[in-house]
Design an enzyme around this catalytic site. Structure first.
Site, PDB file in Angstrom:
ATOM      1  N   GLY A 119     -20.993 120.337  46.456  1.00  0.00           N
ATOM      2  CA  GLY A 119     -21.821 119.171  46.197  1.00  0.00           C
ATOM      3  C   GLY A 119     -22.382 118.592  47.485  1.00  0.00           C
ATOM      4  O   GLY A 119     -22.570 119.321  48.477  1.00  0.00           O
ATOM      5  N   ASP A 144     -20.260 115.633  38.783  1.00  0.00           N
ATOM      6  CA  ASP A 144     -20.996 114.358  38.838  1.00  0.00           C
ATOM      7  C   ASP A 144     -22.500 114.537  38.618  1.00  0.00           C
ATOM      8  O   ASP A 144     -23.193 113.571  38.299  1.00  0.00           O
ATOM      9  CB  ASP A 144     -20.791 113.680  40.200  1.00  0.00           C
ATOM     10  CG  ASP A 144     -19.323 113.495  40.547  1.00  0.00           C
ATOM     11  OD1 ASP A 144     -18.506 113.465  39.609  1.00  0.00           O
ATOM     12  OD2 ASP A 144     -19.004 113.406  41.743  1.00  0.00           O
ATOM     13  N   GLY A 187     -17.551 110.479  38.069  1.00  0.00           N
ATOM     14  CA  GLY A 187     -18.987 110.517  38.361  1.00  0.00           C
ATOM     15  C   GLY A 187     -19.365 109.853  39.668  1.00  0.00           C
ATOM     16  O   GLY A 187     -20.523 109.847  40.047  1.00  0.00           O
ATOM     17  N   ARG A 188     -18.394 109.208  40.302  1.00  0.00           N
ATOM     18  CA  ARG A 188     -18.645 108.479  41.560  1.00  0.00           C
ATOM     19  C   ARG A 188     -19.793 107.487  41.414  1.00  0.00           C
ATOM     20  O   ARG A 188     -19.807 106.705  40.489  1.00  0.00           O
ATOM     21  CB  ARG A 188     -18.896 109.449  42.715  1.00  0.00           C
ATOM     22  CG  ARG A 188     -17.658 110.179  43.155  1.00  0.00           C
ATOM     23  CD  ARG A 188     -17.771 110.699  44.550  1.00  0.00           C
ATOM     24  NE  ARG A 188     -19.008 111.426  44.751  1.00  0.00           N
ATOM     25  CZ  ARG A 188     -19.465 111.806  45.922  1.00  0.00           C
ATOM     26  NH1 ARG A 188     -18.790 111.523  47.001  1.00  0.00           N
ATOM     27  NH2 ARG A 188     -20.571 112.476  46.040  1.00  0.00           N
ATOM     28  N   GLU A 239     -16.828 105.430  36.478  1.00  0.00           N
ATOM     29  CA  GLU A 239     -15.899 104.801  37.437  1.00  0.00           C
ATOM     30  C   GLU A 239     -16.628 103.919  38.457  1.00  0.00           C
ATOM     31  O   GLU A 239     -16.027 103.033  39.070  1.00  0.00           O
ATOM     32  CB  GLU A 239     -15.064 105.864  38.154  1.00  0.00           C
ATOM     33  CG  GLU A 239     -15.903 106.851  38.962  1.00  0.00           C
ATOM     34  CD  GLU A 239     -15.091 108.004  39.543  1.00  0.00           C
ATOM     35  OE1 GLU A 239     -13.862 108.013  39.429  1.00  0.00           O
ATOM     36  OE2 GLU A 239     -15.720 108.913  40.122  1.00  0.00           O
ATOM     37  N   ARG A 283      -7.753  98.042  24.820  1.00  0.00           N
ATOM     38  CA  ARG A 283      -6.972  99.029  25.568  1.00  0.00           C
ATOM     39  C   ARG A 283      -7.889  99.774  26.528  1.00  0.00           C
ATOM     40  O   ARG A 283      -9.070  99.927  26.248  1.00  0.00           O
ATOM     41  CB  ARG A 283      -6.351 100.064  24.628  1.00  0.00           C
ATOM     42  CG  ARG A 283      -5.301  99.514  23.691  1.00  0.00           C
ATOM     43  CD  ARG A 283      -3.971  99.310  24.387  1.00  0.00           C
ATOM     44  NE  ARG A 283      -2.905  99.033  23.455  1.00  0.00           N
ATOM     45  CZ  ARG A 283      -2.642  97.834  22.958  1.00  0.00           C
ATOM     46  NH1 ARG A 283      -3.363  96.780  23.301  1.00  0.00           N
ATOM     47  NH2 ARG A 283      -1.643  97.666  22.113  1.00  0.00           N
ATOM     48  N   ILE A 290      -8.785 115.597  33.990  1.00  0.00           N
ATOM     49  CA  ILE A 290      -8.996 116.462  32.816  1.00  0.00           C
ATOM     50  C   ILE A 290     -10.458 116.903  32.775  1.00  0.00           C
ATOM     51  O   ILE A 290     -10.782 118.015  32.366  1.00  0.00           O
ATOM     52  CB  ILE A 290      -8.607 115.690  31.536  1.00  0.00           C
ATOM     53  CG1 ILE A 290      -7.087 115.558  31.467  1.00  0.00           C
ATOM     54  CG2 ILE A 290      -9.152 116.336  30.275  1.00  0.00           C
ATOM     55  CD1 ILE A 290      -6.588 114.593  30.428  1.00  0.00           C
ATOM     56  N   GLN A 291     -11.338 115.999  33.265  1.00  0.00           N
ATOM     57  CA  GLN A 291     -12.776 116.300  33.256  1.00  0.00           C
ATOM     58  C   GLN A 291     -13.137 117.455  34.194  1.00  0.00           C
ATOM     59  O   GLN A 291     -14.208 118.032  34.094  1.00  0.00           O
ATOM     60  CB  GLN A 291     -13.577 115.060  33.662  1.00  0.00           C
ATOM     61  CG  GLN A 291     -13.452 113.936  32.652  1.00  0.00           C
ATOM     62  CD  GLN A 291     -13.797 112.584  33.252  1.00  0.00           C
ATOM     63  OE1 GLN A 291     -14.865 112.076  33.031  1.00  0.00           O
ATOM     64  NE2 GLN A 291     -12.866 112.004  34.012  1.00  0.00           N
TER      65      GLN A 291
END
Ligand code: F6P
Length: 379
Positions: A119, A144, A187-188, A239, A283, A290-291
């Site tokens: 990346g 991402d 995904g930053r 995120e 929640r 996992i992604q």
């Protein structure tokens, strides 16, 4: 063999891992050996293997049976930037330029060129090494999808599929318990992953870094839904999502990383705020690594195969310093120098955002919701 012909190439997988890396390694090794009779050297753990001289000659067997496997058989590392390599000295991390060591290992292994898969961080590293005389071709990887110059990076499609499946599963439990469920996706600083998985799973609210949210709007969406008999709300939050006028939430600082900030915590923040302000049971959950795992989707396997063949061709033709990309459905290439140090975020008028708004998805910036609520209360 002609003088100056490319004969031996190195391959490395830089940055964080993702599904599709092995499919690319397979593509490079098989194309290189079958079509051009090249020798392929597998460099271990990204730039770290190049710094430490850890590499080996690969054969067809090593590259067989890996098309569907997640991760990378070569190992990955998102810390080893040759220009600013972190070393521990007297109990403190200090940055050292180890470019000379990398150049030495490149020549020691008789490499004519490198294919680097990664990346933005990996491409910045590549740009630096190109300036020090290394022949490099890049391949675009990251869940991402934030690499400049390409419409898609491999790994992203698989991560969207995984995140969508997770959001689908959250749907039924949210509905059974009449809860607000906030799911945090990776995904930053770019919202591609949250946007695409959010739309694909029919999330009610999608929060991405590119569209700062108003917490009052988000709460009003949840309240409106419960008032109209929808007793649950699903929120897909990237995120990097942040409140208007606020900052992204940092989960940790990785001191020995060239890009030390790790985001995280937005889902918990949102669930707490929503429950406190609306009294709707809420929640949070973080989907996390996992992604990045699992088998690549068919799309990512195709993309990996297509791009890796072009990368080998580019190397053989000595078109160095290029990143192989997908642009408007076609394979192309752009200078690595033009993508280094940049990230590609979601345009706020992206067709997917427009379509999502049309089907009633919220992005947390719909101030008119608050006005109509005020209007109702004054009646
Ligand atoms: O760039 C891929 C990615 O998974 C981001 O989505 C995430 O923010 C980051 O890497 C996590 O990095 P690390 O693996 O160092 O925790």
């Amino acid at each position: 063999m002609k003088q100056g012909e490319v004969r031996r190439i190195g391959i490395l997988t830089g940055g964080g891992d993702c599904p599709g890396l092995n499919a690319v390694i397979r593509g490079v090794v098989k194309t290189g050996i079958y079509q051009y009779g090249l020798e392929i050297v597998g460099i271990e753990d990204g730039y770290l293997g190049l710094i430490e001289g850890r590499m080996h000659l690969m054969n067809i067997t090593e590259a067989s049976d890996i098309l569907t496997r997640g991760g990378t058989i070569l190992g990955a590392c998102n810390k080893a930037n040759p220009a600013a390599y972190s070393v521990m000295e007297n109990g403190k991390w200090v940055k050292r330029d180890v470019t000379d060591q990398v150049v030495e290992n490149y020549h020691k292994w008789n490499l004519d060129a490198l294919i680097v898969i990664g990346g933005d961080g990996t491409m910045s590293g590549a740009d630096h090494l190109i300036k020090h005389g290394l022949n490099i071709v890049g391949l675009p990887k990251t869940i991402d999808n934030d690499l400049v110059g390409t419409d898609i990076t491999f790994g992203h499609h698989s991560a969207v599929a995984t995140a969508t499946e997770a959001l689908d599963k959250v749907h039924s439990t949210a509905s059974s318990h009449h809860r607000v469920m906030v799911v945090e996706l990776m995904g930053r600083y770019a919202g591609w992953l949250a946007l695409r998985a959010g739309i694909a799973s029919g999330a009610d609210v999608i929060l991405i870094p590119e569209i700062p949210f108003d917490i009052d709007v988000v709460c009003q969406v949840c309240l409106n839904r419960s008032k109209h008999g929808k007793r649950f709300t699903i929120i897909a939050a990237g995120e990097g999502a942040k409140p208007e006028g606020g900052e992204m939430i940092i989960n940790r600082i990785v001191k020995d990383s060239p890009d030390p900030i790790r985001l995280g915590g937005i889902a918990r923040f949102l669930a707490e705020q929503i429950e406190e302000r609306t009294h709707l049971e809420s929640r949070s959950m973080v989907l996390g690594y996992i992604q990045r795992g699992g088998t690549p989707t068919a799309y990512d396997r195709l993309l990996a195969t297509l791009l890796s063949c072009h990368a080998v061709e580019c190397v053989v033709k000595k078109r160095f310093g290029r990143l192989i990309v997908m642009k408007s459905g076609k394979v192309d290439s752009v200078p690595i120098a033009s993508v280094a140090g940049k990230i590609r975020t979601v345009p706020i008028n992206d067709p997917l955002i427009i379509a999502a708004r049309q089907v009633g998805t919220y992005f947390g910036d719909e101030k008119e919701l608050l006005k109509s609520h005020q209007h109702d209360e004054n009646k």
